[in-house]
Design a protein around this motif. Structure first.
Motif, PDB file in Angstrom:
ATOM      1  N   UNK A 195       5.578  19.280  -2.223  1.00 24.05           N
ATOM      2  CA  UNK A 195       4.554  18.312  -2.528  1.00 24.05           C
ATOM      3  C   UNK A 195       5.203  16.939  -2.639  1.00 24.05           C
ATOM      4  N   UNK A 196       4.653  16.013  -1.986  1.00 25.18           N
ATOM      5  CA  UNK A 196       5.180  14.653  -2.029  1.00 25.18           C
ATOM      6  C   UNK A 196       4.151  13.735  -2.666  1.00 25.18           C
ATOM      7  N   UNK A 197       4.648  12.698  -3.273  1.00 29.91           N
ATOM      8  CA  UNK A 197       3.796  11.673  -3.849  1.00 29.91           C
ATOM      9  C   UNK A 197       4.476  10.327  -3.620  1.00 29.91           C
ATOM     10  N   UNK A 229      -1.957  17.968  -8.783  1.00 33.57           N
ATOM     11  CA  UNK A 229      -2.774  18.857  -9.610  1.00 33.57           C
ATOM     12  C   UNK A 229      -2.156  20.238  -9.820  1.00 33.57           C
ATOM     13  N   UNK A 230      -1.596  20.894  -8.790  1.00 34.41           N
ATOM     14  CA  UNK A 230      -1.005  22.214  -9.048  1.00 34.41           C
ATOM     15  C   UNK A 230       0.125  22.160 -10.088  1.00 34.41           C
ATOM     16  N   UNK A 231       0.870  21.070 -10.111  1.00 39.29           N
ATOM     17  CA  UNK A 231       1.953  20.924 -11.095  1.00 39.29           C
ATOM     18  C   UNK A 231       1.353  20.671 -12.478  1.00 39.29           C
ATOM     19  N   UNK A 239      -1.537  21.603 -13.533  1.00 32.47           N
ATOM     20  CA  UNK A 239      -2.126  22.870 -13.976  1.00 32.47           C
ATOM     21  C   UNK A 239      -1.049  23.831 -14.469  1.00 32.47           C
ATOM     22  N   UNK A 240       0.033  23.940 -13.725  1.00 36.01           N
ATOM     23  CA  UNK A 240       1.119  24.874 -14.091  1.00 36.01           C
ATOM     24  C   UNK A 240       1.750  24.506 -15.432  1.00 36.01           C
ATOM     25  N   UNK A 241       1.899  23.183 -15.691  1.00 42.12           N
ATOM     26  CA  UNK A 241       2.503  22.729 -16.942  1.00 42.12           C
ATOM     27  C   UNK A 241       1.480  22.576 -18.071  1.00 42.12           C
ATOM     28  N   UNK A 242       0.211  22.750 -17.754  1.00 42.53           N
ATOM     29  CA  UNK A 242      -0.826  22.593 -18.771  1.00 42.53           C
ATOM     30  C   UNK A 242      -0.993  21.144 -19.198  1.00 42.53           C
ATOM     31  N   UNK A 243      -0.794  20.218 -18.259  1.00 43.40           N
ATOM     32  CA  UNK A 243      -0.894  18.792 -18.570  1.00 43.40           C
ATOM     33  C   UNK A 243      -2.328  18.323 -18.457  1.00 43.40           C
ATOM     34  N   UNK A 244      -2.731  17.538 -19.442  1.00 39.82           N
ATOM     35  CA  UNK A 244      -4.066  16.955 -19.448  1.00 39.82           C
ATOM     36  C   UNK A 244      -3.926  15.453 -19.670  1.00 39.82           C
TER      37      UNK A 244
END
Length: 79
Positions: free
Chosen positions: A1-3, A15-17, A19-24
């Motif tokens: 994934x690049x940004x 978003x997948x990262x 979600x995986x880390x539970x970041x809001x």
């Protein structure tokens, strides 16, 4: 994934990262540089999981010399 980094030095965490880390929105994150030059991103306050191999690094004793290992290999070592 690049940004892409903005002119203000900001990036969007995919978003997948998140979600995986539970970041809001509003969560704080920590960045850590690893010895091999990688950057780790983690939710602030989270404990980093240490690899079982890293946890054992540097724990071995002096051990046998090369000559002692070769003697055992040849069957000359004490049993």
């Amino acid at each position: 994934m690049a940004t892409t980094i903005t002119t203000k030095g900001q990036v969007t965490i995919p978003k997948p990262i998140r979600d995986r880390l539970g970041l809001e929105p509003g969560n704080a994150v920590d960045f850590e540089l690893t010895p091999d030059g990688r950057v780790m991103l983690m939710k602030s306050g989270e404990q980093r999981t240490v690899s079982r191999f890293v946890a054992l690094r540097g724990r071995a004793g002096a051990g046998l010399s090369t000559e002692e290992i070769m003697a055992f290999t040849r069957g000359e070592g004490a049993a």
